[in-house]
Scaffold this motif. Structure first.
Motif, short mmCIF file in Angstrom:
data_model
loop_
_atom_site.label_atom_id
_atom_site.label_comp_id
_atom_site.label_asym_id
_atom_site.label_seq_id
_atom_site.Cartn_x
_atom_site.Cartn_y
_atom_site.Cartn_z
N GLU A 10 8.29 43.84 9.78
CA GLU A 10 8.68 45.25 9.67
C GLU A 10 9.52 45.52 8.41
O GLU A 10 10.67 45.97 8.50
N PRO A 11 8.97 45.26 7.24
CA PRO A 11 9.75 45.44 6.01
C PRO A 11 10.15 46.89 5.73
O PRO A 11 11.11 47.12 4.99
N ASN A 12 9.43 47.85 6.29
CA ASN A 12 9.80 49.26 6.08
C ASN A 12 10.67 49.82 7.20
O ASN A 12 10.84 51.02 7.32
N ASN A 13 11.25 48.92 7.99
CA ASN A 13 12.17 49.28 9.06
C ASN A 13 13.56 48.81 8.65
O ASN A 13 13.77 47.62 8.40
N LYS A 14 14.53 49.71 8.56
CA LYS A 14 15.84 49.34 8.04
C LYS A 14 16.59 48.38 8.94
O LYS A 14 17.62 47.84 8.53
N SER A 15 16.09 48.13 10.14
CA SER A 15 16.69 47.09 10.97
C SER A 15 16.24 45.70 10.55
O SER A 15 16.78 44.70 11.02
N HIS A 16 15.24 45.63 9.66
CA HIS A 16 14.70 44.34 9.24
C HIS A 16 14.69 44.14 7.73
O HIS A 16 14.45 43.02 7.26
N TRP A 17 14.91 45.21 6.97
CA TRP A 17 14.97 45.10 5.51
C TRP A 17 15.95 46.16 5.03
O TRP A 17 15.87 47.32 5.43
N ASP A 18 16.87 45.77 4.17
CA ASP A 18 17.94 46.68 3.74
C ASP A 18 17.40 47.64 2.68
O ASP A 18 17.36 47.33 1.49
N ILE A 19 17.01 48.84 3.12
CA ILE A 19 16.44 49.81 2.19
C ILE A 19 17.51 50.52 1.37
O ILE A 19 17.18 51.25 0.43
N LEU A 20 18.78 50.31 1.69
CA LEU A 20 19.83 50.82 0.82
C LEU A 20 19.91 49.99 -0.46
O LEU A 20 20.14 50.52 -1.55
N ILE A 21 19.71 48.69 -0.32
CA ILE A 21 19.66 47.81 -1.49
C ILE A 21 18.33 47.96 -2.21
O ILE A 21 18.27 47.91 -3.44
N ASP A 22 17.26 48.17 -1.46
CA ASP A 22 15.91 48.17 -2.03
C ASP A 22 15.16 49.44 -1.62
O ASP A 22 14.18 49.39 -0.88
N PRO A 23 15.61 50.62 -2.08
CA PRO A 23 15.06 51.88 -1.58
C PRO A 23 13.59 52.12 -1.92
O PRO A 23 12.91 52.84 -1.21
N GLU A 24 13.10 51.50 -2.99
CA GLU A 24 11.69 51.68 -3.39
C GLU A 24 10.84 50.47 -3.01
O GLU A 24 9.67 50.40 -3.35
N TRP A 25 11.43 49.49 -2.35
CA TRP A 25 10.75 48.28 -1.91
C TRP A 25 10.16 47.47 -3.06
O TRP A 25 9.23 46.70 -2.87
N ASP A 26 10.73 47.58 -4.24
CA ASP A 26 10.24 46.75 -5.33
C ASP A 26 10.63 45.29 -5.13
O ASP A 26 9.87 44.38 -5.45
#
Length: 313
Positions: A10-26
């Protein structure tokens, strides 16, 4: 035996990937690419699965296409929980699946789908049967989440906790078996489909439920299992012994093994959701696990003095 290797959960779930650090998922895209390359370098045919989308988001999938991730995976996976968390209704499952199928040239698997018994056991039993009706024939692999309820003394993998209200507590009621091992009504419903609908069951480090889980899966006739090997756990004392025990216990099932979770000391932030400081370290972990538990045919040992491979020839 191992039938596929899944890159993250679940990389696009903020419980499993920090989208604050990586907002564009690059950073995630870079990780997925190097992991896909590393797995392919040590095994020429093992399917590589892009971690299950949750939520099912075509925009995230377009992002991964643009960044070249789909050149380094063979399967795309999605997760869905319309009766508990998603903002769509259960009958929309075929349409949600079709949205992603239309965007990618790869097979689309459903590697987590589930219904909690938080409100009523009968809701879960109905939801399981309805899920099978809606997804059968639309996805080559479907995994029900999960065999066991999450023990109430453990923490659900979410950042929101009690702020979610009842949504948080639903995490603890997703199993076909209660925490004490007693069956729920949905277990009998699942048994009708176990040969074609797999399970997703995460095992925590040195999980006390492992042997009982194997017995239940044999009894149910389960063929396909999705579970995980945690990069973070690999730094614990005796980690390799636990990984060996887990994989040997599960060897009779066709396993989609998921690689995920950043060690606190190897992340940009000290949290398992953080992008790693060096994605190649995660890729090396993936390659090492495949070499140990599913070596490529040409590299397999020829004597019984070595570990038997746990993957298909």
């Amino acid at each position: 035996m191992i039938e596929a290797a899944k890159i993250w959960n679940e990389p696009n779930n903020k419980s499993h990937w920090d989208i604050l650090i990586d907002p564009e998922w690059d950073k995630f895209a870079e990780l997925a690419i190097v992991a896909g390359q590393a797995i392919r370098a040590v095994h020429p045919t093992l399917p590589r699965v892009l971690g299950g989308l949750s939520p099912i988001d075509p925009r995230f999938m377009e992002n991964m296409k643009t960044r070249g991730v789909l050149d380094h995976v063979d399967v795309v996976a999605v997760h869905g929980f319309p009766l508990d968390w998603n903002l769509w209704q259960i009958q929309e499952w075929p349409d949600k699946l079709a949205e992603i199928q239309a965007l990618v040239p790869h097979p689309v698997w459903v590697t987590e789908v589930g219904v909690s018994s938080f409100g009523a056991d009968e809701v879960q039993a109905w939801g399981l049967k309805r899920t099978v009706e809606l997804l059968a024939g639309h996805a080559p692999r479907i995994h029900w989440y999960s065999l066991y309820d999450l023990p109430k003394t453990w923490e659900a993998t979410t950042r929101h906790r009690e702020a979610e209200g009842s949504s948080y507590y639903r995490h603890f009621h997703m199993g076909l078996l209660r925490e004490d091992g007693t069956p729920k009504p949905a277990l009998d419903v699942y048994a009708e489909y176990a040969s074609t609908m797999g399970l997703c069951q995460w095992f925590h480090f040195e999980d006390h439920r492992l042997d009982d889980a194997v017995r239940w899966m044999r009894r149910l006739g389960v063929r396909h299992l999705r579970t995980g090997l945690s990069w973070a756990d690999s730094f614990r004392p005796n980690a390799r012994d636990w990984f060996d025990r887990q994989m040997e216990a599960l060897a009779e099932f066709e396993i989609t093994v998921t690689f995920c979770f950043t060690p606190e000391h190897r992340g940009i932030a000290p949290h398992h959701t953080s992008p790693p400081l060096d994605p190649q370290e995660f890729a090396d972990f993936c390659a090492t696990m495949i070499q140990r538990y599913c070596p490529a045919p040409a590299s397999r040992p020829s004597t019984h003095n070595h570990r038997e491979p746990l993957c298909a020839p």
